[in-house]
Every structure is written in structure tokens, then in C-alpha cells.
Design a protein around this motif. Sequence first.
Motif, PDB file in Angstrom:
ATOM      1  N   ALA A 106      19.202 -21.625  48.748  1.00  0.00           N
ATOM      2  CA  ALA A 106      17.959 -22.220  49.262  1.00  0.00           C
ATOM      3  C   ALA A 106      16.808 -22.187  48.151  1.00  0.00           C
ATOM      4  N   THR A 107      15.924 -23.320  48.083  1.00  0.00           N
ATOM      5  CA  THR A 107      14.896 -23.378  47.401  1.00  0.00           C
ATOM      6  C   THR A 107      13.608 -23.476  48.107  1.00  0.00           C
ATOM      7  N   ALA A 108      12.711 -22.720  47.526  1.00  0.00           N
ATOM      8  CA  ALA A 108      11.506 -22.360  48.364  1.00  0.00           C
ATOM      9  C   ALA A 108      10.193 -22.462  47.415  1.00  0.00           C
ATOM     10  N   ALA A 109       9.111 -22.819  47.849  1.00  0.00           N
ATOM     11  CA  ALA A 109       7.820 -22.504  47.079  1.00  0.00           C
ATOM     12  C   ALA A 109       7.321 -21.424  47.496  1.00  0.00           C
ATOM     13  N   LEU A 110       7.052 -20.499  46.224  1.00  0.00           N
ATOM     14  CA  LEU A 110       6.488 -19.100  46.605  1.00  0.00           C
ATOM     15  C   LEU A 110       4.942 -19.469  46.100  1.00  0.00           C
ATOM     16  N   HIS A 111       4.391 -19.055  46.932  1.00  0.00           N
ATOM     17  CA  HIS A 111       2.595 -19.268  46.653  1.00  0.00           C
ATOM     18  C   HIS A 111       2.047 -17.790  46.593  1.00  0.00           C
ATOM     19  N   LEU A 112       1.546 -17.691  45.351  1.00  0.00           N
ATOM     20  CA  LEU A 112       0.969 -16.254  45.196  1.00  0.00           C
ATOM     21  C   LEU A 112      -0.629 -16.531  44.902  1.00  0.00           C
ATOM     22  N   ARG A 113      -1.278 -15.496  45.495  1.00  0.00           N
ATOM     23  CA  ARG A 113      -2.824 -15.616  45.444  1.00  0.00           C
ATOM     24  C   ARG A 113      -3.221 -14.103  45.070  1.00  0.00           C
ATOM     25  N   VAL A 114      -3.873 -13.940  43.933  1.00  0.00           N
ATOM     26  CA  VAL A 114      -4.527 -12.854  43.422  1.00  0.00           C
ATOM     27  C   VAL A 114      -5.998 -12.590  43.483  1.00  0.00           C
ATOM     28  N   TRP A 115      -6.546 -11.704  44.085  1.00  0.00           N
ATOM     29  CA  TRP A 115      -8.198 -11.527  43.893  1.00  0.00           C
ATOM     30  C   TRP A 115      -8.639 -10.334  43.706  1.00  0.00           C
ATOM     31  N   ARG A 116      -9.942 -10.080  43.563  1.00  0.00           N
ATOM     32  CA  ARG A 116     -10.377  -8.794  43.323  1.00  0.00           C
ATOM     33  C   ARG A 116     -11.652  -8.751  43.992  1.00  0.00           C
ATOM     34  N   LYS A 117     -12.164  -7.747  44.719  1.00  0.00           N
ATOM     35  CA  LYS A 117     -13.570  -7.844  45.338  1.00  0.00           C
ATOM     36  C   LYS A 117     -14.345  -7.331  44.277  1.00  0.00           C
TER      37      LYS A 117
END
Length: 517
Positions: A288-299
Amino acid sequence: IYMGLETRERGEKMELKVFRDSLAAMGSLCETKAELPVEAEILIPDYLPQVFKIIKCFVYLVPLQKQITAGRLTVDGYLRCVVYYQAEEDQSLCQTEQKLPFTRAMDLSEGDYSGYSVQVGGQLEYLNCRAVNQRRVDLRGAYALSARVACRTDQEVITALADCGIEQRMESVEGVKCLASLDKMITAEEQLQFAQPPQAILDVAGVGQVEDVKLISGKAVVKGAIQVSLLYRTGPGYQMEQTQQRVPFNQILDLEGVPEDSECFAAAELTGCTVMAAAQEGGHTITATAALHLRVWRKNECYLVSDAFSTQFETQVSSQRILTEQMFQTISQECEAQTGGTLPDEEAQIIHCFVLPGLPELTAVGQGVQLSGRASAHVFCMNSLGEIDCYDKSFEYTLSPPWPGSPEEYRCECWPTVTDIDVRKNGAEMTLSARIRLDGLVFKRSWQTALEQVECGEVLEQPEPDIALRIYYAAPGEDVFEIAKRYHVSPAAMLKSNQLEDTRITQAARLLVPASV
């Protein structure tokens, strides 16, 4: 930043101290589009049956890389063209596909794109798919590629003022700072056992599920699985079987300089799958091939100066509007949508249904905002003449309930996936119900007034120096700071003189205004 001032009476140089900081937000939103040509000649391999009739061609967008340089967004990827046809010999349902790679640059509006987040989508504008002969299929069409770009805006704000008799009104500002926005293609393998070996695999769909995300020593560890669903037939004809296989994945992504106490979100989106026969009898390997979407933030939270005046000098101020974003909510939610219609052939037998969801958008509804999108259903039917037809139907899906406000107050990044399809026939009428899951983030955007520049000028002259005390009749809703600013006195002195704790006047009152400094 220091501003030198000289008093007339003493000839001493005084300095107004201005302290500044930078407040980050994903401010500028830009949408851009480009057209991708769909031009291909697909040759049917010898191991597949010859073409009797083209049923349907689907075009899937698979973006691989997105990069912004010199005010242009460049997207690299491919269009996955999947052709379904009916075989000549035994009228079987067959499938073949071809990848069309592309690189497309799109102009963006002016702005600072040192930090950005890009979501790419699109839809098929038109497509002509025809069989030139029994072994060759010709594709001619166009695909509308669209991109939503949010770039980080660093806004300089005044956080404090000191000296020169300055009085200031402070406002607390809460927001989030985007630290990373990564989209990476990943692969995962797993062994698969069929009850009966497939003669042809006709479709592969899947739902990604991120089970755990951790930030450790400048890296993100993402664990999850893709629930892959395979549609296949074990013999000639159009009777299909379906099986599912869980394909786990474990990915490590570099996030240099990102603190471990940051918050993060990840979603996995299946983009392709291959099935290979293994050495042992009945065994297969699924990749299986997949697009991994990662979002990182800080308050982050800071105080900024929204207004100011001096009790000693004439003061000139200019204001600006500051944009802030707060994390509104993370989404992993399903919604159900229905559609239906009359089939062209009342005697038709439904074989299978494909549903393709488009990217959702924020739309106004009543006094609120909804996240909604469009999807297309493609129902394969065997008609009364023994030929397979495709019945197409578009419909909308909506995530409920609505949120308060207007679309301009929100920003979202979401990825839709179809989790279940139920299609039924009653006479000539067809009804379809689809469950669509949305994974993503929603940010709440707000604007507020903050000082941009402050200048102190001439020494204040007292128009009535003999008056030591004034009485002011305040109306409900007035602010002590505004009253003090009018008379160039300290707001703290007014609060103390009137034994007040809150600067906002809740009911009509008689206030003592002490003498100005």
C-alpha cells in the motif's frame, strides 16, 4: 526602539521605550488553479482480454512534491488513469491503468512564503475515452488542478511601553504557530491470503487510520494502519468478491528544532496499491502507498498594546489589524450523504458503485458555517442487453452541526475518504447512501486592533491648572481607560479614587477625575 524627547522646562532628554515582538499566523490565503492535459494511449497487455466496450475511465490525482520558490508553486506528481471495459470474449468486467506524470508551476499572489502549508486537489473537467481497436484505448481530456496555500505571516507588534508618563492598555492574545507542515509518501507491506486466487483485481480502496503520534528528540514517530479493501473476481464475468486486509505502518519523520511539547496531528490517505502473488500457494503480498499528512503547531500567548497615551506629552498613535489563529478542533468524523435517481434501464442489475469525494470547503449556512463538499457516484449496471453501463450522479456531503461565524473566520485542512457505500434498486429507481470520513484540522481566525506606532511630541499644557478635581458622569459601557485618556490622567489613579476594580462601567456612575500629572 527608543525615541528621544526634550522637555522645555528642564532641557533634559527623555526616552520613550518601545518593546516589540513578532506574532506569527497563517495569514495570507491563496487559491490557484492550472489545467493538466490528459493525453494517453493505453495498450491492453496480452494477458488481458480484448476490448468489447469502454465502460468508464477514472482519473485520480496523486501529488508527490509541493514546493514554493520565487513566488511560484511547483507541484510534481502523476494522474492515475484507470479504465474499466467489458471484454469481447466472455463479457467480463476488466480493468487496466496508466500513470501520467506531470510537473506544473502556478503563480501565487505576492507574499512571504518562508513558511507555508499547501493542500492540492482537483477535478476532471472533461474526458473522451474510446477504443481505437481491441488492444488500444485513447484518452483525451483535461484535469483542473487546484491548490490552497496558507503562508505564515510574521506581524510586528508593540508588547510594552515605558517612561514619558505613558499609559497603555494591554490585550492578551492567544494563537498557534505552525512549526511543520509535511506531506510524505509512505509504503507498507503485508501478507494476504485469498480464499480463492483472483483472476483479476478490479479496484483497491482503503481508509487510513493514525493510531499514535509522538515527538521525540527532533523526530515524529507515526504509527497506524491502512484498512485496504480489494474488489476482485475469481472467474470470467462480472460477479465480484471483496476482501479486506489491515496493513500497518510505522514512520519516523525528521523535525529538527521542534520542541517535544508541541502538538501534532497526522492523517494517512491511500493513493495506490499493488498485489503480487507470493511463492506459497494462495499467498499474496499487498503493498500500500499512502500520503502521510503531518501538521505540528504550538500554542503561544502574548500581550500587546492596543492603545496608549501620555500624561505628560502630546501623543500620536497609529493602529493596525492583527490576525491570530487558534486551534478550533481536530476532525476525525464521518458524515452520511444520500442521492438517487432513475436508471436508464429498468431491467438493469447493479454490479458495483464507486464514490469519489472532492475536497471540502467552508460555506455559509444561515448564521453559521458548514464544512461541505461534492462527491460523484458511478454505478456500474448490467443492462437487459448483456452490456455493462455506468450511471453517474453528483451529490453533496456536509459535516454537521454548523459552527458559529462566517467562512472568513475559519481555515481548514481536511482529507475526505469514503468508508462505506450502500446502493439499492427498486424498480427503475436507485438510492445510494455513502459514508464519508473527514480527517483534518480547523483553525479559528480573528482580528483585533493593536498599536503600530507611538510618538510623543510637545509637553502637555494644562488648560485649567487651578482645577484639582473633576467629576465625570459615566454611562454604562464606558471604559475608564478612555475617560482617563480624555483628561490625560492615570487610569490606575482613577480606579483608586473611585474604588473600582473593573475598567468597564456597568451602570451609570459619578466618577472623580484626579488632577493630571
